[in-house]
Design a protein around this motif. Structure first.
Motif, PDB file in Angstrom:
ATOM      1  N   UNK A  62      47.195  32.421 -12.046  1.00  0.00           N
ATOM      2  CA  UNK A  62      46.217  31.318 -12.347  1.00  0.00           C
ATOM      3  C   UNK A  62      45.424  31.103 -10.988  1.00  0.00           C
ATOM      4  N   UNK A  63      44.329  30.556 -11.071  1.00  0.00           N
ATOM      5  CA  UNK A  63      43.512  30.245 -10.053  1.00  0.00           C
ATOM      6  C   UNK A  63      42.675  29.004 -10.613  1.00  0.00           C
ATOM      7  N   UNK A  64      42.600  27.971  -9.483  1.00  0.00           N
ATOM      8  CA  UNK A  64      41.604  26.682  -9.755  1.00  0.00           C
ATOM      9  C   UNK A  64      40.347  27.080  -9.038  1.00  0.00           C
ATOM     10  N   UNK A  65      39.125  27.278  -9.819  1.00  0.00           N
ATOM     11  CA  UNK A  65      38.257  27.350  -9.144  1.00  0.00           C
ATOM     12  C   UNK A  65      36.966  26.886  -9.382  1.00  0.00           C
ATOM     13  N   UNK A  66      35.664  27.117  -9.086  1.00  0.00           N
ATOM     14  CA  UNK A  66      34.438  26.453  -9.401  1.00  0.00           C
ATOM     15  C   UNK A  66      33.761  27.331 -10.562  1.00  0.00           C
ATOM     16  N   UNK A  67      32.976  26.744 -11.405  1.00  0.00           N
ATOM     17  CA  UNK A  67      31.874  27.446 -12.389  1.00  0.00           C
ATOM     18  C   UNK A  67      31.475  28.568 -11.361  1.00  0.00           C
ATOM     19  N   UNK A  68      30.966  29.729 -11.829  1.00  0.00           N
ATOM     20  CA  UNK A  68      30.280  30.671 -11.240  1.00  0.00           C
ATOM     21  C   UNK A  68      30.770  32.137 -11.824  1.00  0.00           C
ATOM     22  N   UNK A  69      30.402  32.983 -10.904  1.00  0.00           N
ATOM     23  CA  UNK A  69      31.006  34.416 -11.374  1.00  0.00           C
ATOM     24  C   UNK A  69      31.999  34.823 -10.177  1.00  0.00           C
ATOM     25  N   UNK A  70      32.991  35.260 -10.786  1.00  0.00           N
ATOM     26  CA  UNK A  70      34.278  35.825  -9.751  1.00  0.00           C
ATOM     27  C   UNK A  70      34.748  36.846 -10.186  1.00  0.00           C
ATOM     28  N   UNK A  71      35.321  37.827  -9.224  1.00  0.00           N
ATOM     29  CA  UNK A  71      35.866  39.042  -9.557  1.00  0.00           C
ATOM     30  C   UNK A  71      37.536  38.794  -9.276  1.00  0.00           C
ATOM     31  N   UNK A  72      38.315  39.425 -10.209  1.00  0.00           N
ATOM     32  CA  UNK A  72      39.522  39.333 -10.260  1.00  0.00           C
ATOM     33  C   UNK A  72      40.016  40.894  -9.777  1.00  0.00           C
ATOM     34  N   UNK A  73      40.836  40.962  -8.715  1.00  0.00           N
ATOM     35  CA  UNK A  73      41.010  42.424  -8.172  1.00  0.00           C
ATOM     36  C   UNK A  73      42.906  42.450  -8.228  1.00  0.00           C
ATOM     37  N   UNK A  74      43.222  43.296  -8.882  1.00  0.00           N
ATOM     38  CA  UNK A  74      44.691  43.333  -8.958  1.00  0.00           C
ATOM     39  C   UNK A  74      45.288  44.599  -8.354  1.00  0.00           C
ATOM     40  N   UNK A  75      46.184  44.614  -7.362  1.00  0.00           N
ATOM     41  CA  UNK A  75      46.775  45.569  -6.672  1.00  0.00           C
ATOM     42  C   UNK A  75      48.187  45.657  -6.701  1.00  0.00           C
ATOM     43  N   UNK A  76      48.701  46.708  -7.375  1.00  0.00           N
ATOM     44  CA  UNK A  76      50.203  47.057  -7.662  1.00  0.00           C
ATOM     45  C   UNK A  76      50.812  48.405  -7.399  1.00  0.00           C
ATOM     46  N   UNK A  77      52.011  48.432  -7.167  1.00  0.00           N
ATOM     47  CA  UNK A  77      52.515  49.911  -6.889  1.00  0.00           C
ATOM     48  C   UNK A  77      52.196  50.567  -7.875  1.00  0.00           C
ATOM     49  N   UNK A  78      51.626  50.429  -9.309  1.00  0.00           N
ATOM     50  CA  UNK A  78      51.352  50.968 -10.321  1.00  0.00           C
ATOM     51  C   UNK A  78      49.824  51.405 -10.429  1.00  0.00           C
ATOM     52  N   UNK A  79      49.096  50.872  -9.596  1.00  0.00           N
ATOM     53  CA  UNK A  79      47.715  51.225  -9.558  1.00  0.00           C
ATOM     54  C   UNK A  79      47.019  49.883  -9.330  1.00  0.00           C
ATOM     55  N   UNK A  81      43.213  47.242 -10.477  1.00  0.00           N
ATOM     56  CA  UNK A  81      42.183  47.107 -11.601  1.00  0.00           C
ATOM     57  C   UNK A  81      41.268  45.972 -10.837  1.00  0.00           C
ATOM     58  N   UNK A  82      40.292  45.858 -11.649  1.00  0.00           N
ATOM     59  CA  UNK A  82      39.455  44.762 -11.366  1.00  0.00           C
ATOM     60  C   UNK A  82      38.684  44.470 -12.687  1.00  0.00           C
ATOM     61  N   UNK A  83      38.419  42.892 -12.510  1.00  0.00           N
ATOM     62  CA  UNK A  83      37.432  42.408 -13.987  1.00  0.00           C
ATOM     63  C   UNK A  83      36.670  41.214 -13.420  1.00  0.00           C
ATOM     64  N   UNK A  84      35.602  40.993 -14.118  1.00  0.00           N
ATOM     65  CA  UNK A  84      34.852  40.014 -13.681  1.00  0.00           C
ATOM     66  C   UNK A  84      34.763  38.778 -14.815  1.00  0.00           C
ATOM     67  N   UNK A  85      34.677  37.593 -14.287  1.00  0.00           N
ATOM     68  CA  UNK A  85      34.835  36.371 -15.190  1.00  0.00           C
ATOM     69  C   UNK A  85      33.414  35.350 -14.624  1.00  0.00           C
ATOM     70  N   UNK A  86      32.928  34.505 -15.569  1.00  0.00           N
ATOM     71  CA  UNK A  86      31.917  33.876 -15.280  1.00  0.00           C
ATOM     72  C   UNK A  86      31.933  32.366 -15.889  1.00  0.00           C
ATOM     73  N   UNK A  87      33.084  31.557 -15.560  1.00  0.00           N
ATOM     74  CA  UNK A  87      33.305  30.315 -16.204  1.00  0.00           C
ATOM     75  C   UNK A  87      31.904  29.538 -15.953  1.00  0.00           C
ATOM     76  N   UNK A  88      31.644  28.835 -17.081  1.00  0.00           N
ATOM     77  CA  UNK A  88      30.311  27.899 -17.031  1.00  0.00           C
ATOM     78  C   UNK A  88      30.369  26.699 -16.691  1.00  0.00           C
ATOM     79  N   UNK A  89      31.581  26.165 -16.526  1.00  0.00           N
ATOM     80  CA  UNK A  89      31.924  24.637 -16.619  1.00  0.00           C
ATOM     81  C   UNK A  89      33.524  24.594 -16.417  1.00  0.00           C
ATOM     82  N   UNK A  90      33.960  23.194 -16.846  1.00  0.00           N
ATOM     83  CA  UNK A  90      35.322  23.051 -16.700  1.00  0.00           C
ATOM     84  C   UNK A  90      36.208  23.454 -17.812  1.00  0.00           C
ATOM     85  N   UNK A  91      37.317  23.689 -17.676  1.00  0.00           N
ATOM     86  CA  UNK A  91      38.267  24.297 -18.826  1.00  0.00           C
ATOM     87  C   UNK A  91      38.929  25.221 -18.405  1.00  0.00           C
ATOM     88  N   UNK A  92      39.770  26.225 -19.359  1.00  0.00           N
ATOM     89  CA  UNK A  92      40.480  27.208 -19.135  1.00  0.00           C
ATOM     90  C   UNK A  92      39.778  28.425 -19.578  1.00  0.00           C
TER      91      UNK A  92
END
Length: 101
Positions: A62-79, A81-92
């Motif tokens: 979980x992250x608390x952020x601001x509206x906008x475009x964000x990249x989520x990058x996961x780094x693990x011993x298994x490999x 991954x990356x995903x993009x999310x663009x929250x457009x306001x408040x909420x989950x």
């Protein structure tokens, strides 16, 4: 395959989702299983590092952020991954990250 719907994470007391932008998700392996202990990074729209958390034993983050475009990058011993999310306001806003082995 039949399964229960994803329940998500419980937010801390006092979090007002009408005033906060919350990005949640789960780190998943290529087979769809949760990946705990992955480092999940939040990068802003220009690719700059903003924050990092370690996914829970069930792969949740979980992250608390601001509206906008964000990249989520996961780094693990298994490999990684990356995903993009663009929250457009408040909420989950939910975005899982699948890692490639």
């Amino acid at each position: 395959m039949c399964s229960a719907p994803k329940q998500g994470q419980k937010l801390p007391a006092g979090v007002d989702v009408e005033k906060e932008t919350v990005i949640t998700g789960q780190v998943l392996g290529a087979d769809g299983s949760p990946v705990g202990g992955a480092y999940v990074r939040l990068l802003d729209g220009t690719g700059e590092f903003t924050a990092e958390v370690v996914s829970s034993g069930t792969g949740d983050f979980r992250f608390f952020a601001a509206p906008g475009t964000w990249t989520l990058r996961a780094l693990s011993s298994q490999g990684n991954g990356e995903a993009t999310i663009s929250p457009d306001g408040t909420g989950i806003f939910d975005q899982d990250v699948t890692i490639a082995s």
